[in-house]
Design a protein around this motif. Structure first.
Motif, PDB file in Angstrom:
ATOM      1  N   VAL A   1       0.864  -1.065  -0.116  1.00 28.25           N
ATOM      2  CA  VAL A   1      -0.151  -0.110   0.066  1.00 28.25           C
ATOM      3  C   VAL A   1       0.810   1.418  -0.021  1.00 28.25           C
ATOM      4  CG1 VAL A   1      -1.706   1.347   1.105  1.00 28.25           C
ATOM      5  CG2 VAL A   1      -1.988  -1.158   1.121  1.00 28.25           C
ATOM      6  N   GLU A   2       1.941   1.291   0.671  1.00 29.59           N
ATOM      7  CA  GLU A   2       2.611   2.346   0.886  1.00 29.59           C
ATOM      8  C   GLU A   2       3.553   2.653  -0.374  1.00 29.59           C
ATOM      9  OE1 GLU A   2       3.872   2.304   5.749  1.00 29.59           O
ATOM     10  OE2 GLU A   2       4.873   1.168   4.379  1.00 29.59           O
ATOM     11  N   ILE A   3       4.006   1.520  -0.902  1.00 27.62           N
ATOM     12  CA  ILE A   3       4.833   1.923  -2.141  1.00 27.62           C
ATOM     13  C   ILE A   3       3.622   2.397  -3.367  1.00 27.62           C
ATOM     14  CG2 ILE A   3       5.835   0.374  -4.072  1.00 27.62           C
ATOM     15  CD1 ILE A   3       7.085  -1.348  -1.761  1.00 27.62           C
ATOM     16  N   GLY A   4       2.619   1.623  -3.405  1.00 31.51           N
ATOM     17  CA  GLY A   4       1.557   1.866  -4.466  1.00 31.51           C
ATOM     18  C   GLY A   4       1.398   3.337  -4.338  1.00 31.51           C
ATOM     19  N   ALA A   5       1.147   3.883  -3.073  1.00 29.25           N
ATOM     20  CA  ALA A   5       0.554   5.518  -2.806  1.00 29.25           C
ATOM     21  C   ALA A   5       1.782   6.187  -3.298  1.00 29.25           C
ATOM     22  CB  ALA A   5       0.481   5.628  -1.304  1.00 29.25           C
ATOM     23  N   ALA A   6       3.212   5.747  -2.774  1.00 24.45           N
ATOM     24  CA  ALA A   6       4.200   6.679  -3.323  1.00 24.45           C
ATOM     25  C   ALA A   6       4.457   6.622  -4.881  1.00 24.45           C
ATOM     26  CB  ALA A   6       5.509   5.904  -2.809  1.00 24.45           C
ATOM     27  N   ILE A   7       4.192   5.557  -5.513  1.00 28.39           N
ATOM     28  CA  ILE A   7       4.263   5.686  -7.168  1.00 28.39           C
ATOM     29  C   ILE A   7       3.173   6.576  -7.886  1.00 28.39           C
ATOM     30  CG2 ILE A   7       4.098   4.323  -9.021  1.00 28.39           C
ATOM     31  CD1 ILE A   7       5.615   2.096  -7.517  1.00 28.39           C
ATOM     32  N   ILE A   8       2.037   6.322  -7.292  1.00 22.44           N
ATOM     33  CA  ILE A   8       0.898   7.005  -8.087  1.00 22.44           C
ATOM     34  C   ILE A   8       1.103   8.521  -7.510  1.00 22.44           C
ATOM     35  CG2 ILE A   8      -1.679   7.276  -7.588  1.00 22.44           C
ATOM     36  CD1 ILE A   8      -1.912   4.276  -7.022  1.00 22.44           C
ATOM     37  N   GLY A   9       1.215   8.766  -5.949  1.00 20.27           N
ATOM     38  CA  GLY A   9       1.487  10.216  -5.671  1.00 20.27           C
ATOM     39  C   GLY A   9       2.503  10.795  -6.401  1.00 20.27           C
ATOM     40  N   GLY A  10       3.649   9.919  -6.471  1.00 17.69           N
ATOM     41  CA  GLY A  10       4.786  10.519  -7.281  1.00 17.69           C
ATOM     42  C   GLY A  10       4.418  10.980  -8.735  1.00 17.69           C
TER      43      GLY A  10
ATOM     44  N   LEU B   1       0.191  24.882  -8.771  1.00 17.59           N
ATOM     45  CA  LEU B   1       0.271  23.446  -9.216  1.00 17.59           C
ATOM     46  C   LEU B   1       1.493  23.183  -8.699  1.00 17.59           C
ATOM     47  CD1 LEU B   1      -0.959  23.549 -12.957  1.00 17.59           C
ATOM     48  CD2 LEU B   1      -2.158  22.494 -11.008  1.00 17.59           C
ATOM     49  N   ILE B   2       2.549  23.820  -8.813  1.00 16.47           N
ATOM     50  CA  ILE B   2       3.836  23.609  -8.441  1.00 16.47           C
ATOM     51  C   ILE B   2       3.843  23.137  -7.031  1.00 16.47           C
ATOM     52  CG2 ILE B   2       6.335  24.456  -8.173  1.00 16.47           C
ATOM     53  CD1 ILE B   2       6.054  25.793 -10.787  1.00 16.47           C
ATOM     54  N   ALA B   3       3.244  24.006  -6.106  1.00 20.00           N
ATOM     55  CA  ALA B   3       3.294  23.990  -4.714  1.00 20.00           C
ATOM     56  C   ALA B   3       2.234  22.779  -4.112  1.00 20.00           C
ATOM     57  CB  ALA B   3       2.490  25.289  -3.984  1.00 20.00           C
ATOM     58  N   ILE B   4       1.306  22.454  -4.783  1.00 19.47           N
ATOM     59  CA  ILE B   4       0.608  21.015  -4.648  1.00 19.47           C
ATOM     60  C   ILE B   4       1.454  20.089  -5.024  1.00 19.47           C
ATOM     61  CG2 ILE B   4      -1.354  19.656  -5.100  1.00 19.47           C
ATOM     62  CD1 ILE B   4      -2.903  22.349  -5.716  1.00 19.47           C
ATOM     63  N   GLY B   5       2.495  20.290  -6.103  1.00 23.63           N
ATOM     64  CA  GLY B   5       2.988  19.043  -6.642  1.00 23.63           C
ATOM     65  C   GLY B   5       4.158  18.557  -5.626  1.00 23.63           C
ATOM     66  N   VAL B   6       4.960  19.643  -5.414  1.00 27.99           N
ATOM     67  CA  VAL B   6       6.284  19.522  -4.281  1.00 27.99           C
ATOM     68  C   VAL B   6       5.341  18.949  -3.073  1.00 27.99           C
ATOM     69  CG1 VAL B   6       7.754  20.656  -3.055  1.00 27.99           C
ATOM     70  CG2 VAL B   6       7.374  21.378  -5.387  1.00 27.99           C
ATOM     71  N   ALA B   7       4.430  19.460  -2.316  1.00 25.42           N
ATOM     72  CA  ALA B   7       3.879  19.148  -0.954  1.00 25.42           C
ATOM     73  C   ALA B   7       3.546  17.774  -1.119  1.00 25.42           C
ATOM     74  CB  ALA B   7       2.701  20.112  -0.653  1.00 25.42           C
ATOM     75  N   SER B   8       2.896  17.091  -2.375  1.00 20.02           N
ATOM     76  CA  SER B   8       2.465  15.757  -2.394  1.00 20.02           C
ATOM     77  C   SER B   8       3.383  14.856  -2.316  1.00 20.02           C
ATOM     78  CB  SER B   8       1.563  15.822  -3.652  1.00 20.02           C
ATOM     79  OG  SER B   8       0.227  16.729  -3.611  1.00 20.02           O
ATOM     80  N   PHE B   9       4.576  15.187  -2.773  1.00 19.09           N
ATOM     81  CA  PHE B   9       5.862  14.331  -2.630  1.00 19.09           C
ATOM     82  C   PHE B   9       5.941  13.920  -1.063  1.00 19.09           C
ATOM     83  CE2 PHE B   9       7.405  15.080  -6.818  1.00 19.09           C
ATOM     84  CZ  PHE B   9       8.042  13.622  -7.106  1.00 19.09           C
ATOM     85  N   PHE B  10       5.705  15.030  -0.274  1.00 20.84           N
ATOM     86  CA  PHE B  10       5.997  14.773   1.198  1.00 20.84           C
ATOM     87  C   PHE B  10       4.727  14.071   2.027  1.00 20.84           C
ATOM     88  CE2 PHE B  10       9.353  17.604  -0.576  1.00 20.84           C
ATOM     89  CZ  PHE B  10      10.211  16.936  -0.366  1.00 20.84           C
ATOM     90  N   LEU B  11       3.549  14.665   1.559  1.00 20.70           N
ATOM     91  CA  LEU B  11       2.416  14.251   2.310  1.00 20.70           C
ATOM     92  C   LEU B  11       2.021  12.809   2.037  1.00 20.70           C
ATOM     93  CD1 LEU B  11       0.294  17.201   1.481  1.00 20.70           C
ATOM     94  CD2 LEU B  11       1.299  16.780   3.588  1.00 20.70           C
ATOM     95  N   THR B  12       2.589  11.985   1.073  1.00 20.77           N
ATOM     96  CA  THR B  12       2.205  10.810   0.865  1.00 20.77           C
ATOM     97  C   THR B  12       2.712   9.787   1.824  1.00 20.77           C
ATOM     98  OG1 THR B  12       2.081  11.087  -1.754  1.00 20.77           O
ATOM     99  CG2 THR B  12       2.383   8.997  -0.886  1.00 20.77           C
TER     100      THR B  12
END
Length: 676
Positions: free
Chosen positions: A594-603, A630-641
């Motif tokens: 689940v963690e790996i899948g979320a990281a890949i999809i979120g990435g 868009l850039i802010a959401i994209g960067v934040a999502s890398f770490f929120l996942t």
């Protein structure tokens, strides 16, 4: 048909003369379509007989010795040698070759080596031969300093530093001398840099005869694994593998929107994943792709940046990872397959970001692909790729499926390539061409072996002084125990130290210097080593000393700093994702499914948002404010996942909402999201 780089036969020349890039694991043989000066050239002598025969014999010994030692053939006949014996002889031959082919200065290139270079080569062989023949006695009395040990150590270190200077100038020599100087004079300092008194005879013998310095892990990897992959690359290029890869990339991507840029990404990734030099990657593929990008409408700066970024990214892309992946496996004491698998997702996200930016920009500017008459036929190019794919399949299957050691896998792939070339007339070459290939494999090994040996001096001096552990303690203190601050300090240090230094040497030095600090704060070991590797590699793109960019800008005839800024924009994910995989090991495929899948999809979704924000286009043009969002959401999502898998849905929702809004407003998304 356009003029193409060729990999058949011996050295190929363009209008400006022979071309071969120093430090490349694979051979660099390129034509210059524009007829301009090639930006990467070696300053080698073209030797005449009998010196050429001596050089060729020494060069061919290196891959043969690596084959015999890596496959452990001698023990089958009851012959046992120490690892250090083999490494001493290997480096001695590398130093001797360097004296024969590398002149003292650029103004002294001539066909006959001067007397002092001949003496240097002979001395290197005498020192190596003496240690090889007497190592049993030396190892039994390693703690006892004797005159003969001091003499051979001093001569060996001086010769090694001199050939390093001839290869890359004073950069690496200064690093080695600084390490030796610090170890000897460090007791005069105070505070964290103060050391105990180290006698000079102990210093030189420890570095040259000990097991944890020059002849330690870095040189061992260079003399076994790296050499085996050099042989594979040389053999593959000999039988036409370079042409097949290049033609396939052009045939597959050339007709698409912004096709030449996509060709640059694909071909540079394929070449770069096997190469040891980012600059050489640029010189190899950029001669073809940069002029074609210019032709379809790319600015000189953008064309140079695409090639520089795509070529540099090859260093972090499995299966070879500029040989540094093999070193990482040795330091971590894990199979290389573990390192390669962990590196896959971050590298693919990096290339996905570059590809998306190129594609969205092409759609935004209504760029067309290359002229079909200039491109190879896809069906024919695909057929030519089949024989090339077979050795790669053998390499990957033996490496990952059967868990062979990397050297054995590479040699197996090399033998398979040679056998195929003997069977298929289109790949067959004269017998002397195969011999010449092994000579060139030996020559190509010399550079990285010398660099690893210099890095070994640094490792030895750090081991003697204990600076690595004390520096780590001070880094932790300076960061106040904050992982974020430690990562930022370390990233800056990696980039600064990596400027002008080969990435393998940078990795070795930094792992010793700051690796303990990562471990003390409980950072995942794989993530810590990969973090250091990534930011060491990024020094090739980061101003002011951005070597890949300078090579690309010289081909594109663009302003270097403007090209560097474009490169930073394209490579932005490479600066973000190391922080992400340190804090969330799922990006390295470590964790639950689940963690790996979320990281890949979120990435993937985060990369999409960042790319659309940087280019300013999705289904239609995006406003400045929305680009920043868009850039802010994209960067934040890398770490929120990493906080919770559900956060992977955040960037996906942002893409759907924006895309749907633009569709309702009449934007034509045809070809914007799906590559065309």
């Amino acid at each position: 048909m356009m003029r193409r780089a060729t990999s058949r036969g011996d050295t190929v020349t363009d209008r400006s003369g022979p071309v071969k890039a120093a430090g490349a694991i694979l051979p660099v043989r390129v034509h210059t379509p524009t007829g301009g000066q090639t930006p990467v050239q070696e300053n080698n002598r073209v030797l005449k007989r009998p010196y050429r025969y001596v050089y060729e014999v020494l060069a061919i010994i290196l891959p043969i010795a690596a084959l015999i030692y890596s496959l452990q053939l001698l023990p089958r006949f009851g012959i046992i040698i120490y690892k250090e014996q083999y490494l001493t002889l290997f480096i001695a031959i590398c130093v001797a070759i360097s004296f024969l082919v590398k002149p003292f200065s650029k103004s002294q290139v001539r066909e006959t080596p001067p007397w002092y270079d001949i003496i240097g080569a002979v001395l290197a062989l005498i020192v190596g031969g003496y240690i090889f023949l007497n190592y049993d006695e030396i190892v039994r009395s390693l703690g006892l300093i004797t005159t003969d040990k001091v003499i051979v150590s001093v001569i060996g270190i001086v010769l090694l530093l001199e050939v390093a200077r001839r290869h890359v100038g004073w950069t690496m020599v200064s690093v080695g001398l600084l390490a030796l100087g610090y170890a000897y004079f460090g007791h005069y300092l105070s505070g964290m840099f103060e050391t105990r008194v180290i006698r000079w005879d102990r210093l030189v013998t420890y570095n040259y005869l000990g097991t944890g310095a020059i002849f330690g892990t870095p040189v061992y990897v260079a003399a076994t694994i790296v050499t085996s992959f050099v042989v594979f690359g040389q053999v593959l290029f000999l039988v036409g593998g370079g042409d097949a890869i290049s033609d396939f990339a052009f045939a597959l991507m050339g007709r698409r929107k912004g096709g030449p840029a996509k060709v640059a990404i694909m071909s540079s990734a394929l070449f770069g994943s096997l190469s040891g030099s980012a600059s050489a990657n640029v010189a190899t593929t950029g001669m073809l792709t940069i002029p074609m990008m210019r032709k379809v409408g790319y600015s000189p700066e953008r064309a140079g940046a695409v090639e520089a970024v795509a070529s540099t990214g090859g260093l972090v892309l499995p299966p070879v990872m500029a040989a540094t992946g093999f070193l990482m496996a040795e330091f971590l004491a894990v199979p290389y397959a573990t390192v390669a698998i962990a590196a896959a997702v971050p590298a693919l996200l990096f290339y996905f970001c570059v590809y998306l930016q190129v594609h969205l920009e092409a759609v935004k500017a209504s760029m067309e692909g290359a002229d079909a008459t200039e491109l190879p036929d896809l069906r024919d190019a695909g057929r030519r790729m089949i024989p090339v794919a077979v050795p790669f399949a053998i390499l990957l299957w033996t490496l990952f499926g059967w868990n062979w050691n990397p050297a054995a896998s590479a040699f197996a792939a090399s033998f398979a390539t040679i056998l195929m070339s003997l069977v298929l007339p289109s790949m067959r070459r004269p017998a002397r061409a195969y011999v010449r290939t092994f000579v060139e494999a030996g020559e190509a090994t010399v550079f990285i072996a010398i660099m690893c040996a210099i890095a070994g001096i640094v490792v030895g001096c750090l081991g003697l002084t204990g600076l690595g552990s004390s520096l780590s303690q001070n880094l932790i203190a300076a960061s106040g125990g904050s992982i974020w601050l430690l990562l930022i300090f370390s990233a800056i240090g990696c980039i600064i130290l990596g400027m002008g230094v080969p990435v393998t040497a940078t990795y070795i030095i930094l792992v010793i210097l700051i690796g303990p600090a990562f471990e003390q704060l409980g950072i995942n070991k794989m993530g810590a080593h990969m973090f250091i590797f990534y930011f060491g590699t990024l020094s090739f793109l980061t101003p002011p000393v951005c070597l890949s960019v300078f090579v690309a800008s010289s081909i594109a005839r663009s302003a270097p700093m403007k090209t560097a800024l474009e490169a930073l924009k394209l490579a932005v994910v490479a600066y973000i994702i190391p922080f992400a995989f340190v804090l969330n090991p799922a990006f390295l495929l470590q964790g639950t499914l689940v963690e790996i899948g979320a990281a890949i999809i979120g990435g993937v979704a985060s990369v999409f948002l960042i790319s659309a924000g940087l280019v300013g286009y999705l289904a239609r043009r995006v406003s400045v404010v929305m680009r920043l969002v868009l850039i802010a959401i994209g960067v934040a999502s890398f770490f929120l996942t990493g906080l919770h898998p559900a956060f992977a849905l955040l960037p996906l929702a942002a893409i759907v909402l924006l895309y749907g809004q633009q569709k309702l407003m009449g934007g034509s998304a045809a070809g914007a999201v799906v590559g065309s």
